[in-house]
Design an enzyme around this catalytic site. Structure first.
Site, PDB file in Angstrom:
ATOM      1  N   TYR A   1       0.854  -1.188   0.000  1.00 31.35           N
ATOM      2  CA  TYR A   1       0.000   0.000   0.000  1.00 31.35           C
ATOM      3  C   TYR A   1       0.891   1.240   0.000  1.00 31.35           C
ATOM      4  O   TYR A   1       1.426   1.651   1.026  1.00 31.35           O
ATOM      5  CB  TYR A   1      -0.930   0.020   1.214  1.00 31.35           C
ATOM      6  CG  TYR A   1      -1.987  -1.061   1.237  1.00 31.35           C
ATOM      7  CD1 TYR A   1      -2.270  -1.822   0.102  1.00 31.35           C
ATOM      8  CD2 TYR A   1      -2.710  -1.325   2.386  1.00 31.35           C
ATOM      9  CE1 TYR A   1      -3.235  -2.816   0.129  1.00 31.35           C
ATOM     10  CE2 TYR A   1      -3.693  -2.319   2.414  1.00 31.35           C
ATOM     11  CZ  TYR A   1      -3.953  -3.056   1.292  1.00 31.35           C
ATOM     12  OH  TYR A   1      -4.919  -4.037   1.312  1.00 31.35           O
TER      13      TYR A   1
ATOM     14  N   GLY B   1     -23.817   5.131  -1.511  1.00 28.56           N
ATOM     15  CA  GLY B   1     -24.915   5.836  -2.156  1.00 28.56           C
ATOM     16  C   GLY B   1     -24.552   7.204  -2.682  1.00 28.56           C
ATOM     17  O   GLY B   1     -25.431   7.985  -3.065  1.00 28.56           O
ATOM     18  N   LYS B   2     -23.259   7.514  -2.750  1.00 32.16           N
ATOM     19  CA  LYS B   2     -22.822   8.860  -3.146  1.00 32.16           C
ATOM     20  C   LYS B   2     -22.446   8.974  -4.624  1.00 32.16           C
ATOM     21  O   LYS B   2     -22.186  10.068  -5.114  1.00 32.16           O
ATOM     22  CB  LYS B   2     -21.625   9.282  -2.289  1.00 32.16           C
ATOM     23  CG  LYS B   2     -21.954   9.421  -0.808  1.00 32.16           C
ATOM     24  CD  LYS B   2     -20.721   9.818  -0.009  1.00 32.16           C
ATOM     25  CE  LYS B   2     -21.051   9.982   1.468  1.00 32.16           C
ATOM     26  NZ  LYS B   2     -19.848  10.342   2.257  1.00 32.16           N
TER      27      LYS B   2
ATOM     28  N   PRO C   1     -16.051  -3.465   2.406  1.00 30.97           N
ATOM     29  CA  PRO C   1     -17.409  -3.546   2.952  1.00 30.97           C
ATOM     30  C   PRO C   1     -18.419  -2.617   2.281  1.00 30.97           C
ATOM     31  O   PRO C   1     -19.621  -2.874   2.346  1.00 30.97           O
ATOM     32  CB  PRO C   1     -17.215  -3.162   4.422  1.00 30.97           C
ATOM     33  CG  PRO C   1     -15.994  -2.302   4.430  1.00 30.97           C
ATOM     34  CD  PRO C   1     -15.102  -2.905   3.387  1.00 30.97           C
ATOM     35  N   LEU C   2     -17.922  -1.574   1.629  1.00 33.36           N
ATOM     36  CA  LEU C   2     -18.828  -0.644   0.952  1.00 33.36           C
ATOM     37  C   LEU C   2     -18.767  -0.799  -0.566  1.00 33.36           C
ATOM     38  O   LEU C   2     -19.206   0.082  -1.308  1.00 33.36           O
ATOM     39  CB  LEU C   2     -18.500   0.802   1.341  1.00 33.36           C
ATOM     40  CG  LEU C   2     -18.600   1.117   2.835  1.00 33.36           C
ATOM     41  CD1 LEU C   2     -18.247   2.581   3.095  1.00 33.36           C
ATOM     42  CD2 LEU C   2     -19.991   0.799   3.371  1.00 33.36           C
ATOM     43  N   ALA C   3     -18.235  -1.932  -1.027  1.00 33.05           N
ATOM     44  CA  ALA C   3     -18.116  -2.186  -2.473  1.00 33.05           C
ATOM     45  C   ALA C   3     -17.431  -1.017  -3.169  1.00 33.05           C
ATOM     46  O   ALA C   3     -17.929  -0.467  -4.146  1.00 33.05           O
ATOM     47  CB  ALA C   3     -19.485  -2.477  -3.094  1.00 33.05           C
ATOM     48  N   SER C   4     -16.267  -0.642  -2.618  1.00 33.86           N
ATOM     49  CA  SER C   4     -15.468   0.470  -3.154  1.00 33.86           C
ATOM     50  C   SER C   4     -16.240   1.784  -3.177  1.00 33.86           C
ATOM     51  O   SER C   4     -16.029   2.634  -4.036  1.00 33.86           O
ATOM     52  CB  SER C   4     -14.957   0.143  -4.567  1.00 33.86           C
ATOM     53  OG  SER C   4     -14.284  -1.096  -4.595  1.00 33.86           O
TER      54      SER C   4
ATOM     55  N   LEU D   1     -19.538   2.128  -3.581  1.00 32.07           N
ATOM     56  CA  LEU D   1     -20.855   2.030  -4.218  1.00 32.07           C
ATOM     57  C   LEU D   1     -21.971   2.057  -3.171  1.00 32.07           C
ATOM     58  O   LEU D   1     -22.984   2.752  -3.334  1.00 32.07           O
ATOM     59  CB  LEU D   1     -20.956   0.728  -5.014  1.00 32.07           C
ATOM     60  CG  LEU D   1     -20.810   0.763  -6.531  1.00 32.07           C
ATOM     61  CD1 LEU D   1     -20.977  -0.633  -7.099  1.00 32.07           C
ATOM     62  CD2 LEU D   1     -21.786   1.727  -7.176  1.00 32.07           C
ATOM     63  N   LEU D   2     -21.771   1.317  -2.087  1.00 33.12           N
ATOM     64  CA  LEU D   2     -22.817   1.189  -1.080  1.00 33.12           C
ATOM     65  C   LEU D   2     -22.909   2.414  -0.163  1.00 33.12           C
ATOM     66  O   LEU D   2     -23.743   2.432   0.741  1.00 33.12           O
ATOM     67  CB  LEU D   2     -22.609  -0.086  -0.262  1.00 33.12           C
ATOM     68  CG  LEU D   2     -22.973  -1.375  -1.011  1.00 33.12           C
ATOM     69  CD1 LEU D   2     -22.396  -2.604  -0.320  1.00 33.12           C
ATOM     70  CD2 LEU D   2     -24.495  -1.500  -1.134  1.00 33.12           C
TER      71      LEU D   2
END
Length: 328
Positions: free
Chosen positions: A56, A211-212, A203-206, A208-209
């Site tokens: 990273y 909602g922004k 956990p937020l699908a990059s 996507l989840l």
């Protein structure tokens, strides 16, 4: 912040952790001050699990964590890193004792510790899990005192199930979210039976989840959500969980009405993951203090109802499952 047992390690960790990929590289520009502030904010909010990797930012993420540890002093969180992606090409032969020792020595130096809490093989080739000698090398490194525990970070459920056959594997890191539900079918039960910790990543699908995003959202050229949209740089499942972008956007709009009150979609998505007791820790990333605090706040949300869980499952089955379920 609630804690959960981390497998057989004898440690408990915060159920919301901190994923340190974004402060290293590949998520657009993040300056050192923002990265350090995000880490401090997460730790102040009760986070006790940090997940990083030697690649990273070519060590930048590990060095930033070491800097924050020196600034804070006191009790250290559980710090997990990863090794293996420094290979120019992924081969089983590349996971030699010499290479493993070199990677781990480098992480020891960058994290400024004498022993690493947890080293995870970083999405190695599937065939590696059929080579017990690799895990015997990790056992030797534990015996030498360089690492306390080791685990694996996997792309596929098949790899997770195979890895657990090795008694030294204390944890499995895997993509799990409302758009990647397959791990909950068989793997979670097996992990509980074997007392193996589960680290839920992406956990937020990059994002996507959260909602922004919209169809015309622009991503920086240094952001994998642009340059790896079709798997050009690494496994496409790491970007938007492998869901085609437009398909994911449409599914998000079906989930949005399920989020009530002043809860954000991101917090809802994290709380959805915490409904699975097999999960030891969820590791959302954060590029600034506000994101870090918001992620931690998801732990305080009330449990989701069976009706809500059923509705999320139906959206997955109808809209997402055909694209991802059998692939990973």
């Amino acid at each position: 912040m609630q804690s959960r047992k981390f497998g057989r390690t004898g440690r408990s960790v915060s159920e919301i952790g901190f994923g340190a990929w974004a402060i290293g590289a590949a998520w657009g520009e993040v300056n050192d001050d923002d990265a350090v502030a995000a880490l401090h904010a997460a730790l102040d909010a009760g986070v006790t699990f940090l997940d990083t990797a030697d690649v990273y930012g070519d060590g930048r993420s590990e060095k930033l964590i070491a800097r924050v540890m020196k600034e804070r002093g006191g009790e250290r969180p559980f710090i997990a890193t990863k090794a293996g992606r420094r290979l120019p090409a992924q081969t089983v032969e590349g996971y030699s004792l010499e290479n493993l020792t070199g990677w781990i020595d480098r992480s020891l130096k960058y994290l400024e510790v004498d022993t690493l809490d947890l080293v995870q093989l970083h999405c190695p080739p599937t065939d590696l899990y059929y080579h017990p000698e690799v895990f015997e090398r990790l056992d030797r490194l534990v015996a030498q005192g360089k690492i306390r525990n080791y685990g694996v970070s996997v792309e596929r459920v098949e790899e997770a199930l195979k890895a657990m056959e090795y008694p030294g594997v204390v944890s499995v890191q895997i993509i799990f979210n409302a758009f990647r539900q397959r791990p909950a079918e068989l793997f979670f039960d097996q992990a509980k039976k074997n007392d193996v910790a589960i680290i839920a990543r992406v956990p937020l699908a990059s994002g996507l989840l959260s909602g922004k995003f919209k169809a015309d959202t622009k991503f920086e050229t240094t952001d994998h959500r642009l340059f790896n949209r079709n798997g050009e740089a690494f496994d496409v499942g790491e970007t938007f969980s492998g869901v085609p972008y437009e398909v994911g956007l449409a599914a998000v709009e079906r989930i949005r009405p399920l989020v009530s009150g002043d809860t954000t979609m991101a917090k809802f998505a994290l709380r959805w993951i915490l409904m699975f007791d097999a999960v030891s820790v969820v590791i959302p990333g954060a590029r600034n203090p506000a994101q870090a605090v918001s992620n931690a706040e998801a732990a305080a949300l009330a449990p989701l109802s069976a009706e809500l869980m059923s509705k999320v499952k139906a959206i997955y089955d109808q809209d997402i499952k055909p694209y991802v379920h059998q692939r990973w």
